[in-house]
Design an enzyme around this catalytic site. Structure first.
Site: not given
Length: 403
Positions: A222, A238, A307, A347
């Site tokens: 971030r 997302f 993401d 992820c």
């Protein structure tokens, strides 16, 4: 189920898993797991969650770990086979974990991962601190049996106001454990816990949010993305509760559009933006499926953040996940301006970094775009991984300049 044999020699204070010839190589190289097919016999009668010693076929003791009569039969705890795994063992491990976080967590930050399973030598345990609330997730029978000891160590070493358990999911079911959620210490949990991340304000739903309420592993990313976002038009796809959106808007992005299908997450995202003095008119939140939004919007952006949640939960899901990742990249590239920046993440544990790069490269080729990698991205340093355990580094990402 592995067949147990009588213990002829007391090789250690723990039952012994004797490995087949040549099957100790992976453990010696540092991988923290042993699979059941590598074991020739079990000396003693360990129950699920007991501590056992792993030994070579010649009887050399190699490591201590949790025993589980299933596919992953051994999870390493210590290379010292003389060590006693008791409450003081966990106290030492937690103190080491706390010492690391004091070094790597940035100032004005009240939320971080305190224990990252194998990365901190505590397989099956994740603990995230949100201000004075500690959220714990226990995923193995070995840790589950030591739950009371762990709570006591957390209580005395960390002194949290509350400890909230979020022990749920596939990893527990694989070890024959049912889900368990609720307070372990303290009084009523607030509906939303206020935290700060490098001065930015967020609200976290510890009880019901994704993971334990917030994507702590993305903190460094971030900051990285926010640094280059000043003056840019940004799409946060997302967006969940607006982690990247708040960071970019606070850093001076001209416009941030947050797209998320979850209405509940969008409500919190709106509160997070407002808590930082960010105008929702300039930085709107769109409740929509990201794939549909990308196909239908006419707006183009200087910076796009992808993401998504994990598209692959197991190796069986990888082919469909690869198609999903490629499609979302193709659609995003249509909405990214020439000379724009793409920050993209996966992820999905079964999708490794090499495959992820191939998927992104394939999407770039199909879209007729070229790109340069500015940086490879991964989890924040409060998420350490065991060097021998690549599976523990589930978050991978790329920061791309796209022409």
């Amino acid at each position: 189920m592995l067949a147990a044999v009588s213990e002829e020699d007391n090789m250690a204070d723990y039952p012994v898993l004797k490995l087949k010839k040549g099957r100790d190589v992976s453990l010696r190289r540092g991988h923290p797991w042993i699979f059941s097919g590598a074991v020739s016999c079990v000396e003693g009668y360990p129950a699920s969650g007991d501590v056992v010693a792993a030994a070579s076929c010649d009887g050399d003791l190699l490591a201590l770990g949790f025993y589980q009569p299933s596919d992953i039969v051994f999870r390493r705890l210590s290379w010292d086979t003389r060590e006693t795994v008791d409450i003081d063992f966990w106290r030492r491990r937690l103190r080491d974990a706390m010492s690391l976080r004091r070094r790597v967590v940035p100032p004005d930050t009240t939320a971080y991962r305190l224990v990252n399973a194998e990365g901190d030598g505590m397989p099956g345990l994740v603990a995230d601190l949100y201000d004075d609330v500690l959220a714990v997730s226990i995923g193995t029978s070995g840790m589950d049996r030591r739950r009371e000891e762990l709570v006591e160590v957390f209580r005395t070493e960390l002194c949290p106001g509350r400890i909230y358990e979020r022990s749920e999911g596939r990893s527990r079911r694989r070890e024959g454990l049912s889900d368990r959620v609720g307070l372990l210490l303290g009084e009523r949990l607030p509906a939303l816990v206020p935290i700060r991340e490098e001065g930015r304000k967020y609200l976290v739903d510890v009880a019901s949010g994704q993971k334990t309420g917030f994507f702590l592993d993305q903190r460094t990313n971030r900051g990285t993305v926010a640094q280059i976002s000043a003056g840019m038009s940004v799409l946060n796809a997302f967006s969940y509760t607006g982690g990247f959106s708040v960071a970019c808007a606070c850093a001076g992005a001209a416009r941030v559009v947050s797209v998320e299908v979850s209405a509940a997450a969008n409500v919190i995202a709106g509160r997070n933006l407002a808590a930082n003095g960010i105008s929702l008119e300039r930085h709107p939140i769109v409740e929509a499926d990201v794939f549909n939004y990308l196909r239908e919007t006419k707006e183009s952006f200087d910076l796009i953040i992808l993401d998504p949640p994990a598209f692959a939960k197991s190796s069986r899901d990888v082919p469909s996940a690869a198609r999903g990742y490629k499609e979302v990249h193709l659609q995003a590239l249509k909405r990214l301006k020439r000379g724009g920046i793409l920050a993209t993440f996966s992820c999905s544990n079964p999708v490794d970094e090499e495959l992820f790069r191939k998927i992104v490269l394939g999407a770039l080729r199909d879209a007729g775009r070229s790109a340069g990698i500015l940086r490879s991205l991964g989890p924040s340093p409060d998420h350490p991984t065991d060097p021998g355990h690549p599976e523990g580094r589930y978050l991978k990402g790329l920061l791309l300049f796209v022409s």
